[in-house]
Structure formats: C-alpha cells, structure tokens
Design an enzyme around this catalytic site. Structure first.
Site, PDB file in Angstrom:
ATOM      1  N   LYS A  16     -24.300 -26.404 -17.233  1.00 18.74           N
ATOM      2  CA  LYS A  16     -25.444 -25.673 -17.795  1.00 18.74           C
ATOM      3  C   LYS A  16     -25.588 -24.172 -17.595  1.00 18.74           C
ATOM      4  O   LYS A  16     -24.610 -24.006 -16.832  1.00 18.74           O
ATOM      5  CB  LYS A  16     -26.794 -26.654 -16.888  1.00 18.74           C
ATOM      6  CG  LYS A  16     -26.770 -27.931 -17.682  1.00 18.74           C
ATOM      7  CD  LYS A  16     -27.714 -28.770 -16.597  1.00 18.74           C
ATOM      8  CE  LYS A  16     -27.822 -30.261 -16.761  1.00 18.74           C
ATOM      9  NZ  LYS A  16     -28.693 -31.060 -15.972  1.00 18.74           N
ATOM     10  N   TYR A  56     -32.075 -33.708 -25.147  1.00 14.48           N
ATOM     11  CA  TYR A  56     -32.866 -34.493 -24.208  1.00 14.48           C
ATOM     12  C   TYR A  56     -33.748 -35.271 -24.657  1.00 14.48           C
ATOM     13  O   TYR A  56     -34.901 -35.481 -24.025  1.00 14.48           O
ATOM     14  CB  TYR A  56     -33.155 -33.456 -23.128  1.00 14.48           C
ATOM     15  CG  TYR A  56     -32.309 -32.762 -22.270  1.00 14.48           C
ATOM     16  CD1 TYR A  56     -31.735 -34.109 -21.400  1.00 14.48           C
ATOM     17  CD2 TYR A  56     -32.187 -31.643 -21.798  1.00 14.48           C
ATOM     18  CE1 TYR A  56     -30.729 -33.382 -20.295  1.00 14.48           C
ATOM     19  CE2 TYR A  56     -31.373 -31.120 -20.965  1.00 14.48           C
ATOM     20  CZ  TYR A  56     -30.476 -32.115 -20.047  1.00 14.48           C
ATOM     21  OH  TYR A  56     -29.577 -31.534 -19.182  1.00 14.48           O
ATOM     22  N   PHE A  64     -41.027 -33.055 -16.690  1.00 16.18           N
ATOM     23  CA  PHE A  64     -40.036 -31.885 -16.430  1.00 16.18           C
ATOM     24  C   PHE A  64     -39.431 -31.643 -17.772  1.00 16.18           C
ATOM     25  O   PHE A  64     -38.787 -30.757 -17.963  1.00 16.18           O
ATOM     26  CB  PHE A  64     -39.255 -32.005 -15.403  1.00 16.18           C
ATOM     27  CG  PHE A  64     -38.438 -33.466 -15.372  1.00 16.18           C
ATOM     28  CD1 PHE A  64     -37.107 -33.505 -16.556  1.00 16.18           C
ATOM     29  CD2 PHE A  64     -38.749 -34.582 -14.765  1.00 16.18           C
ATOM     30  CE1 PHE A  64     -36.251 -34.410 -16.709  1.00 16.18           C
ATOM     31  CE2 PHE A  64     -37.840 -35.584 -15.140  1.00 16.18           C
ATOM     32  CZ  PHE A  64     -36.879 -35.640 -15.924  1.00 16.18           C
ATOM     33  N   ARG A  92     -19.116 -39.296 -14.506  1.00 21.40           N
ATOM     34  CA  ARG A  92     -20.303 -39.421 -13.727  1.00 21.40           C
ATOM     35  C   ARG A  92     -20.116 -39.573 -12.248  1.00 21.40           C
ATOM     36  O   ARG A  92     -20.946 -38.920 -11.528  1.00 21.40           O
ATOM     37  CB  ARG A  92     -21.127 -40.617 -14.130  1.00 21.40           C
ATOM     38  CG  ARG A  92     -21.695 -40.780 -15.464  1.00 21.40           C
ATOM     39  CD  ARG A  92     -22.828 -39.740 -16.000  1.00 21.40           C
ATOM     40  NE  ARG A  92     -23.855 -40.397 -15.351  1.00 21.40           N
ATOM     41  CZ  ARG A  92     -25.294 -39.980 -15.594  1.00 21.40           C
ATOM     42  NH1 ARG A  92     -25.613 -38.788 -16.416  1.00 21.40           N
ATOM     43  NH2 ARG A  92     -26.313 -40.420 -15.216  1.00 21.40           N
ATOM     44  N   THR A  98     -27.789 -37.552  -9.878  1.00 17.24           N
ATOM     45  CA  THR A  98     -28.671 -36.191 -10.548  1.00 17.24           C
ATOM     46  C   THR A  98     -29.173 -35.432  -9.622  1.00 17.24           C
ATOM     47  O   THR A  98     -29.231 -34.285  -9.683  1.00 17.24           O
ATOM     48  CB  THR A  98     -29.753 -37.146 -11.337  1.00 17.24           C
ATOM     49  OG1 THR A  98     -29.272 -38.028 -12.232  1.00 17.24           O
ATOM     50  CG2 THR A  98     -30.579 -36.290 -12.138  1.00 17.24           C
ATOM     51  N   ARG A 109     -21.861 -31.972  -8.148  1.00 13.55           N
ATOM     52  CA  ARG A 109     -23.304 -31.662  -7.377  1.00 13.55           C
ATOM     53  C   ARG A 109     -23.306 -31.659  -6.049  1.00 13.55           C
ATOM     54  O   ARG A 109     -23.975 -30.732  -5.464  1.00 13.55           O
ATOM     55  CB  ARG A 109     -24.295 -32.535  -8.286  1.00 13.55           C
ATOM     56  CG  ARG A 109     -24.404 -32.399  -9.603  1.00 13.55           C
ATOM     57  CD  ARG A 109     -25.184 -33.166 -10.245  1.00 13.55           C
ATOM     58  NE  ARG A 109     -25.705 -33.284 -11.692  1.00 13.55           N
ATOM     59  CZ  ARG A 109     -25.895 -34.057 -12.467  1.00 13.55           C
ATOM     60  NH1 ARG A 109     -26.148 -35.335 -12.033  1.00 13.55           N
ATOM     61  NH2 ARG A 109     -26.381 -34.020 -13.600  1.00 13.55           N
ATOM     62  N   ASN A 119     -29.015 -28.506 -11.367  1.00 11.93           N
ATOM     63  CA  ASN A 119     -27.855 -29.433 -10.931  1.00 11.93           C
ATOM     64  C   ASN A 119     -26.502 -28.946 -11.839  1.00 11.93           C
ATOM     65  O   ASN A 119     -25.634 -29.936 -11.739  1.00 11.93           O
ATOM     66  CB  ASN A 119     -28.372 -30.663 -10.908  1.00 11.93           C
ATOM     67  CG  ASN A 119     -28.617 -31.454 -12.307  1.00 11.93           C
ATOM     68  OD1 ASN A 119     -28.691 -30.575 -13.194  1.00 11.93           O
ATOM     69  ND2 ASN A 119     -29.072 -32.563 -12.230  1.00 11.93           N
ATOM     70  N   HIS A 122     -24.212 -31.602 -16.905  1.00 15.11           N
ATOM     71  CA  HIS A 122     -24.558 -32.776 -17.597  1.00 15.11           C
ATOM     72  C   HIS A 122     -23.335 -33.671 -17.897  1.00 15.11           C
ATOM     73  O   HIS A 122     -22.319 -33.076 -18.198  1.00 15.11           O
ATOM     74  CB  HIS A 122     -25.286 -32.406 -18.857  1.00 15.11           C
ATOM     75  CG  HIS A 122     -25.341 -33.510 -19.741  1.00 15.11           C
ATOM     76  ND1 HIS A 122     -26.325 -34.363 -19.572  1.00 15.11           N
ATOM     77  CD2 HIS A 122     -24.809 -34.002 -20.698  1.00 15.11           C
ATOM     78  CE1 HIS A 122     -26.319 -35.457 -20.618  1.00 15.11           C
ATOM     79  NE2 HIS A 122     -25.401 -35.378 -21.290  1.00 15.11           N
TER      80      HIS A 122
END
Ligand code: RTP
Length: 155
Positions: A16, A56, A64, A92, A98, A109, A119, A122
């Site tokens: 991101k 998203y 959010f 993941r 998250t 993260r 964070n 993705h």
C-alpha cells in the site's frame, strides 16, 4: 516446463502507499522471494478512488471504507502476483494479523507497522478473492509463465 505442468496457486499481494513511501518494497519482496514463492507479475500504479472502491467492494458497509479507499488511491501501490504451493494462505501468514498491534513479531505487519489504518500490505484472503483481485489489477498478458531454476530445489 515440468514445474508448471500443474498451474500452481497464485495470490494478489499489494504494498500500500505507506509501505512504498516508507521504502519497504525490497524488505517485503525479499520475504516472499526468500520463502521460495515466485513473482509472476509486478507493477507500480496509483489507483483511482473508484478503482480502490472496486478492490475493497466487500467492505463498502464498513465505517472506515471511505478513508481506506482515499488512502489506497493516495499514492503509488506496488501490485504483485506471487505463485507457489499454498501461497494464498501462507502469504497471509507472512503478512500477519490485520491489526499490527496484534500481529506476531516475525510477520511483515508485526515487524514493520503499528496501526491498522497503516498496515502497509494487502493479501488475498482466499482462492475466489485471489482470482478476482488478480483479474482486477492485471491483464492476462501481464502475468508471466516462466520456469525458475529454483523450483526444482524448492519442491
Ligand atoms: P487486507 O485485505 O488489506 O489484507 O486486510 P485484511 O483482510 O486483513 O482486513 P480487512 O478486514 O479485509 O480490512 C481491509 C483493510 O482495511 C483497513 N482497516 N481499517 N478499523 C479500521 O480502521 C480498519 N479495519 C481495517 C486495513 O488497512 C485492512 O488491511
């Protein structure tokens, strides 16, 4: 070509805007690459707000959502496709929970971020979303189908 006789699982991973701005591209790529996963597509793009909303769409009812879409479209995102056995689930795991305040140390993260709104990365959460996200972000001809020399040693 043998290693590609069965097409291996693929996942969509994006660094991101915060991860790109913080200079974490090489650190993050290294974790996927060193694990043995294979990079099959990569590009730096600034997504539009409407593109971020598409990405998203599952979260459109969340409070959010708007801030998240503004954030994703605020600067360059490094979009990637990674391939390998179990890459969706294990990707993941490499990424971590998250909310970085709950992510384990050793995860991306956990090691590199502090708050959920920043964070840094993705990753697709299952086979269906992986398929949808790869086709949202990449044209079929942008995915390469090479055999890496490493594969016969990784598998
Ligand atoms: P991702 O898809 O980005 O890997 O994240 P995830 O599945 O672990 O989490 P998800 O619930 O799908 O949320 C997507 C992204 O929304 C942001 N978020 N902000 N409370 C908040 O402010 C909040 N909760 C989630 C995060 O950037 C999260 O990665």
């Amino acid at each position: 070509q043998e290693a590609n006789a069965i097409q291996m699982e693929r996942t969509f991973i994006a660094i991101k805007p915060d991860g790109v701005q913080r200079g974490l591209i090489s650190e993050i790529i290294a974790r996927f690459e060193c694990k043995g996963f294979k990079l099959v597509a990569i590009k730096l793009v600034v997504p539009s707000k409407s593109f971020a909303q598409k990405h998203y769409h599952d979260l459109k009812e969340r409070p959010f959502f708007n801030g998240l879409c503004n954030f994703l479209s605020s600067g360059p995102v490094l979009a990637m496709v990674w391939e390998g056995e179990g890459v969706i689930r294990y990707g993941r795991k490499l990424i971590g929970a998250t909310d970085p305040s709950k992510s384990e140390p050793g995860t991306i993260r956990g090691d590199l971020a502090i708050v959920v709104g920043r964070n840094i990365i993705h990753g697709s959460d299952g086979p269906e979303t992986a398929k949808d996200e790869i086709s949202l972000w990449f044209k079929p001809e942008e995915l390469s189908n090479y055999t890496s020399n490493q594969e016969k040693w990784v598998y």
